[in-house]
Design a protein around this motif. Structure first.
Motif, PDB file in Angstrom:
ATOM      1  N   GLU A 119     -40.599 -55.186   3.352  1.00 33.32           N
ATOM      2  CA  GLU A 119     -40.656 -54.090   2.837  1.00 33.32           C
ATOM      3  C   GLU A 119     -41.565 -53.153   3.623  1.00 33.32           C
ATOM      4  OE1 GLU A 119     -42.869 -54.645  -1.086  1.00 33.32           O
ATOM      5  OE2 GLU A 119     -40.795 -55.050  -1.950  1.00 33.32           O
ATOM      6  N   LEU A 120     -42.699 -53.543   4.606  1.00 36.33           N
ATOM      7  CA  LEU A 120     -43.113 -52.922   5.486  1.00 36.33           C
ATOM      8  C   LEU A 120     -42.287 -52.148   6.455  1.00 36.33           C
ATOM      9  CD1 LEU A 120     -46.219 -55.220   6.215  1.00 36.33           C
ATOM     10  CD2 LEU A 120     -46.506 -53.024   5.215  1.00 36.33           C
ATOM     11  N   ALA A 121     -41.365 -53.009   6.874  1.00 39.55           N
ATOM     12  CA  ALA A 121     -40.267 -52.655   8.048  1.00 39.55           C
ATOM     13  C   ALA A 121     -39.519 -51.349   7.296  1.00 39.55           C
ATOM     14  CB  ALA A 121     -39.454 -53.853   8.607  1.00 39.55           C
ATOM     15  N   SER A 122     -39.141 -51.730   5.870  1.00 40.39           N
ATOM     16  CA  SER A 122     -38.056 -50.872   5.488  1.00 40.39           C
ATOM     17  C   SER A 122     -38.685 -49.488   4.912  1.00 40.39           C
ATOM     18  CB  SER A 122     -37.538 -51.219   4.010  1.00 40.39           C
ATOM     19  OG  SER A 122     -36.921 -52.442   4.294  1.00 40.39           O
ATOM     20  N   ASN A 123     -39.883 -49.283   5.218  1.00 39.27           N
ATOM     21  CA  ASN A 123     -40.954 -47.950   4.940  1.00 39.27           C
ATOM     22  C   ASN A 123     -41.403 -47.420   6.094  1.00 39.27           C
ATOM     23  OD1 ASN A 123     -40.988 -47.354   1.749  1.00 39.27           O
ATOM     24  ND2 ASN A 123     -40.957 -49.536   2.055  1.00 39.27           N
ATOM     25  N   GLY A 124     -41.147 -47.991   6.993  1.00 31.87           N
ATOM     26  CA  GLY A 124     -41.553 -47.184   8.635  1.00 31.87           C
ATOM     27  C   GLY A 124     -42.925 -47.796   9.034  1.00 31.87           C
ATOM     28  N   VAL A 125     -43.506 -48.798   8.312  1.00 32.26           N
ATOM     29  CA  VAL A 125     -44.710 -49.383   8.606  1.00 32.26           C
ATOM     30  C   VAL A 125     -44.800 -50.282   9.685  1.00 32.26           C
ATOM     31  CG1 VAL A 125     -47.090 -50.138   7.949  1.00 32.26           C
ATOM     32  CG2 VAL A 125     -45.466 -49.197   6.277  1.00 32.26           C
ATOM     33  N   MET A 126     -45.516 -49.978  11.060  1.00 35.16           N
ATOM     34  CA  MET A 126     -45.508 -51.072  11.934  1.00 35.16           C
ATOM     35  C   MET A 126     -46.455 -52.232  11.480  1.00 35.16           C
ATOM     36  SD  MET A 126     -47.209 -51.245  15.872  1.00 35.16           S
ATOM     37  CE  MET A 126     -48.439 -52.540  15.392  1.00 35.16           C
ATOM     38  N   GLN A 127     -45.718 -53.385  11.921  1.00 34.66           N
ATOM     39  CA  GLN A 127     -46.276 -54.583  11.281  1.00 34.66           C
ATOM     40  C   GLN A 127     -47.104 -55.636  12.370  1.00 34.66           C
ATOM     41  OE1 GLN A 127     -44.488 -58.300   8.544  1.00 34.66           O
ATOM     42  NE2 GLN A 127     -43.071 -56.419   9.068  1.00 34.66           N
ATOM     43  N   VAL A 128     -47.946 -56.085  11.888  1.00 35.90           N
ATOM     44  CA  VAL A 128     -48.792 -57.171  12.836  1.00 35.90           C
ATOM     45  C   VAL A 128     -48.775 -58.458  11.691  1.00 35.90           C
ATOM     46  CG1 VAL A 128     -50.845 -57.768  13.987  1.00 35.90           C
ATOM     47  CG2 VAL A 128     -50.412 -55.284  13.910  1.00 35.90           C
ATOM     48  N   CYS A 129     -48.144 -59.378  12.387  1.00 32.45           N
ATOM     49  CA  CYS A 129     -47.895 -60.659  11.433  1.00 32.45           C
ATOM     50  C   CYS A 129     -48.029 -61.845  12.172  1.00 32.45           C
ATOM     51  CB  CYS A 129     -46.273 -60.513  10.842  1.00 32.45           C
ATOM     52  SG  CYS A 129     -45.712 -61.731   9.877  1.00 32.45           S
ATOM     53  N   ASP A 130     -48.410 -62.806  11.390  1.00 30.30           N
ATOM     54  CA  ASP A 130     -48.348 -64.229  11.978  1.00 30.30           C
ATOM     55  C   ASP A 130     -47.142 -64.969  11.877  1.00 30.30           C
ATOM     56  OD1 ASP A 130     -47.896 -64.704   9.414  1.00 30.30           O
ATOM     57  OD2 ASP A 130     -49.929 -65.851   9.176  1.00 30.30           O
ATOM     58  N   ASN A 131     -46.782 -66.306  12.076  1.00 30.07           N
ATOM     59  CA  ASN A 131     -45.670 -66.639  12.122  1.00 30.07           C
ATOM     60  C   ASN A 131     -44.937 -66.799  13.608  1.00 30.07           C
ATOM     61  OD1 ASN A 131     -44.202 -68.619   9.755  1.00 30.07           O
ATOM     62  ND2 ASN A 131     -45.975 -67.431   9.311  1.00 30.07           N
ATOM     63  N   LYS A 132     -45.717 -66.412  14.518  1.00 22.46           N
ATOM     64  CA  LYS A 132     -44.992 -66.087  15.720  1.00 22.46           C
ATOM     65  C   LYS A 132     -43.826 -66.940  16.219  1.00 22.46           C
ATOM     66  CE  LYS A 132     -46.057 -64.783  20.630  1.00 22.46           C
ATOM     67  NZ  LYS A 132     -47.200 -64.639  21.555  1.00 22.46           N
ATOM     68  N   LEU A 133     -43.958 -68.348  15.868  1.00 24.54           N
ATOM     69  CA  LEU A 133     -43.092 -69.263  16.294  1.00 24.54           C
ATOM     70  C   LEU A 133     -41.755 -69.203  15.704  1.00 24.54           C
ATOM     71  CD1 LEU A 133     -42.568 -71.958  17.727  1.00 24.54           C
ATOM     72  CD2 LEU A 133     -43.336 -73.406  15.674  1.00 24.54           C
ATOM     73  N   GLY A 134     -41.509 -68.738  14.484  1.00 23.97           N
ATOM     74  CA  GLY A 134     -40.245 -68.544  13.796  1.00 23.97           C
ATOM     75  C   GLY A 134     -39.801 -67.021  13.776  1.00 23.97           C
ATOM     76  N   MET A 135     -40.577 -66.199  14.167  1.00 25.52           N
ATOM     77  CA  MET A 135     -40.342 -64.675  13.933  1.00 25.52           C
ATOM     78  C   MET A 135     -39.009 -64.271  14.804  1.00 25.52           C
ATOM     79  SD  MET A 135     -41.113 -61.977  12.227  1.00 25.52           S
ATOM     80  CE  MET A 135     -42.561 -62.641  11.882  1.00 25.52           C
ATOM     81  N   SER A 136     -38.714 -64.842  15.749  1.00 22.63           N
ATOM     82  CA  SER A 136     -37.507 -64.545  16.446  1.00 22.63           C
ATOM     83  C   SER A 136     -36.441 -64.336  15.750  1.00 22.63           C
ATOM     84  CB  SER A 136     -37.341 -65.302  17.792  1.00 22.63           C
ATOM     85  OG  SER A 136     -37.335 -66.830  17.507  1.00 22.63           O
ATOM     86  N   ARG A 137     -36.197 -65.200  14.677  1.00 24.73           N
ATOM     87  CA  ARG A 137     -35.008 -65.455  13.709  1.00 24.73           C
ATOM     88  C   ARG A 137     -34.977 -64.061  12.771  1.00 24.73           C
ATOM     89  NH1 ARG A 137     -31.185 -65.381  11.960  1.00 24.73           N
ATOM     90  NH2 ARG A 137     -30.026 -66.899  10.917  1.00 24.73           N
ATOM     91  N   VAL A 138     -36.121 -63.341  12.829  1.00 23.08           N
ATOM     92  CA  VAL A 138     -35.997 -62.174  12.025  1.00 23.08           C
ATOM     93  C   VAL A 138     -36.118 -60.846  12.658  1.00 23.08           C
ATOM     94  CG1 VAL A 138     -37.233 -61.199   9.750  1.00 23.08           C
ATOM     95  CG2 VAL A 138     -37.193 -63.901  10.235  1.00 23.08           C
ATOM     96  N   PHE A 139     -37.581 -60.663  13.625  1.00 22.35           N
ATOM     97  CA  PHE A 139     -37.876 -59.508  14.271  1.00 22.35           C
ATOM     98  C   PHE A 139     -38.311 -60.066  15.740  1.00 22.35           C
ATOM     99  CE2 PHE A 139     -38.884 -58.038   9.994  1.00 22.35           C
ATOM    100  CZ  PHE A 139     -38.164 -56.854   9.828  1.00 22.35           C
TER     101      PHE A 139
END
Length: 368
Positions: A286-306
């Motif tokens: 939802e953050l991405a879909s509304n133009g909000v730059m996102q700072v997120c944990d889960n760095k290990l698995g994030m490459s699967r999504v963003f």
């Protein structure tokens, strides 16, 4: 027993869901039935959940389901009625959502004998719930759709664990609802520097508290429980925690207010219950879909999504998150570039319509 349900569409490819999906995804299903291919059936969830005790709903083992199944004649009647319903309506596929705890393997086997494809779809596989809602049941389904990526910090994925338990896992993004995607997007002129929208669960208190101490009023907090002003025990608990961790005012939002906050926010902070499990929450899409730059944990698995650094900014510690947030609050151009890239990725790949199209492709690919 009469099976309570609603129906949409008139196509030959008939799919049954065990939840009223139209409450959240009506636009998506309306779009799908326009093809003329599909008919969707949605069970009234309360009809079968009421057959289970409260203790059962609090995550019991597989033996708990087996015990309930053997002793509860009403549950057996419901299964038999639902089987007859599927046969009469010529259902081709069933998608059971959230948990496998309601559907006994004996019943699932009867569906398979009718030639019905069955799939389990779970959204909480990045938490301890996987032990109760997924692992004991995954082997009984033709497919298991899951939204989480990582299972542990050693690199084991949720797909790995499901396969170890006999499942046939397929990763899908959780996706964003059509009415939560900003079609008239602007990335500049945003007046909320930083926000967190979500439940304030106990494992999150320390991390959010540290963020709040640094950013103060620049960090706006929003959550379903609000400022803990309800007169329930849960409300009192949140009120005490708010004071203990000095979180300040937490505002409750209506759905319209939620979307307005997204559209006004520069940077959205995201975290999971366990920092290395996931990523899988709806906030990420939802953050991405509304133009909000996102700072997120889960760095290990994030490459699967963003892609980290291009579509999202990942952190491993709160100190690192603070440093990166401050940097991008000063670097407007960099913030907008990342927000734009994530918005396009989410809009083109992660809308819930895309998710449903992938599910239907899997369910009916043998018909192609």
């Amino acid at each position: 027993m009469q099976i309570k349900h609603s129906v949409l569409g008139k196509g030959d490819k008939k799919v049954l869901f065990d939840i009223q999906m139209l409450l959240y995804y009506k636009q998506e299903f309306d779009e799908l039935v326009k093809t003329g291919e599909y008919t969707f059936y949605f069970l009234e969830r309360g009809q079968f959940t009421s057959l289970f005790s409260h203790d059962f709903l609090n995550r019991v083992s597989f033996s708990g389901l087996d015990k309930t199944y053997k002793k509860n004649s009403d549950l057996k009647d419901y299964y038999q009625s639902l089987l007859s319903f599927c046969r009469e309506e010529k259902i081709k596929a069933c998608v059971f959502t959230s948990t496998g705890q309601y559907w006994h393997p004996d019943f699932l086997q009867l569906l398979k004998k009718e030639g019905i494809t069955i799939a389990l779809s779970t959204a909480d596989d990045d938490t301890s719930a996987i032990k109760y809602c997924s692992l004991p049941y995954t082997k009984y389904y033709d497919y298991h759709f899951h939204v989480g990526v990582m299972y542990d910090k050693e690199g084991k994925t949720i797909a790995d664990v499901l396969r170890e338990h006999g499942g046939n896992p397929i990763w899908l993004p959780l996706g964003a609802r059509a009415d939560h995607i900003n079609q008239d997007i602007r990335f500049d002129n945003r007046d909320i520097e930083l926000c967190y929208i979500g439940n304030m669960n106990p494992p999150k208190f320390f991390r959010i508290s540290k963020l709040k101490r640094h950013f103060g009023d620049r960090l706006k907090l929003y959550g379903a429980q609000g400022n803990g002003d309800r007169k329930s025990l849960k409300g009192i608990f949140y009120k005490i925690c708010n004071k203990l961790f000095r979180l300040g005012y937490i505002q409750k939002l209506t759905e319209d207010e939620l979307l307005e906050v997204y559209r006004r926010t520069k940077i959205g902070f995201n975290l999971h219950l366990v920092p290395y499990k996931g990523p899988s929450n709806s906030r990420m899409y939802e953050l991405a879909s509304n133009g909000v730059m996102q700072v997120c944990d889960n760095k290990l698995g994030m490459s699967r999504v963003f892609e980290d650094g291009k579509e999202i900014v990942c952190y491993e510690t709160i100190d690192e998150a603070i440093e990166k947030i401050e940097y991008y609050l000063e670097n407007e151009k960099g913030r907008i570039e990342i927000a734009k890239a994530a918005y396009l990725r989410s809009k083109n790949e992660y809308s819930y319509l895309h998710v449903m199209e992938k599910i239907l492709f899997v369910l009916f690919r043998n018909d192609l």
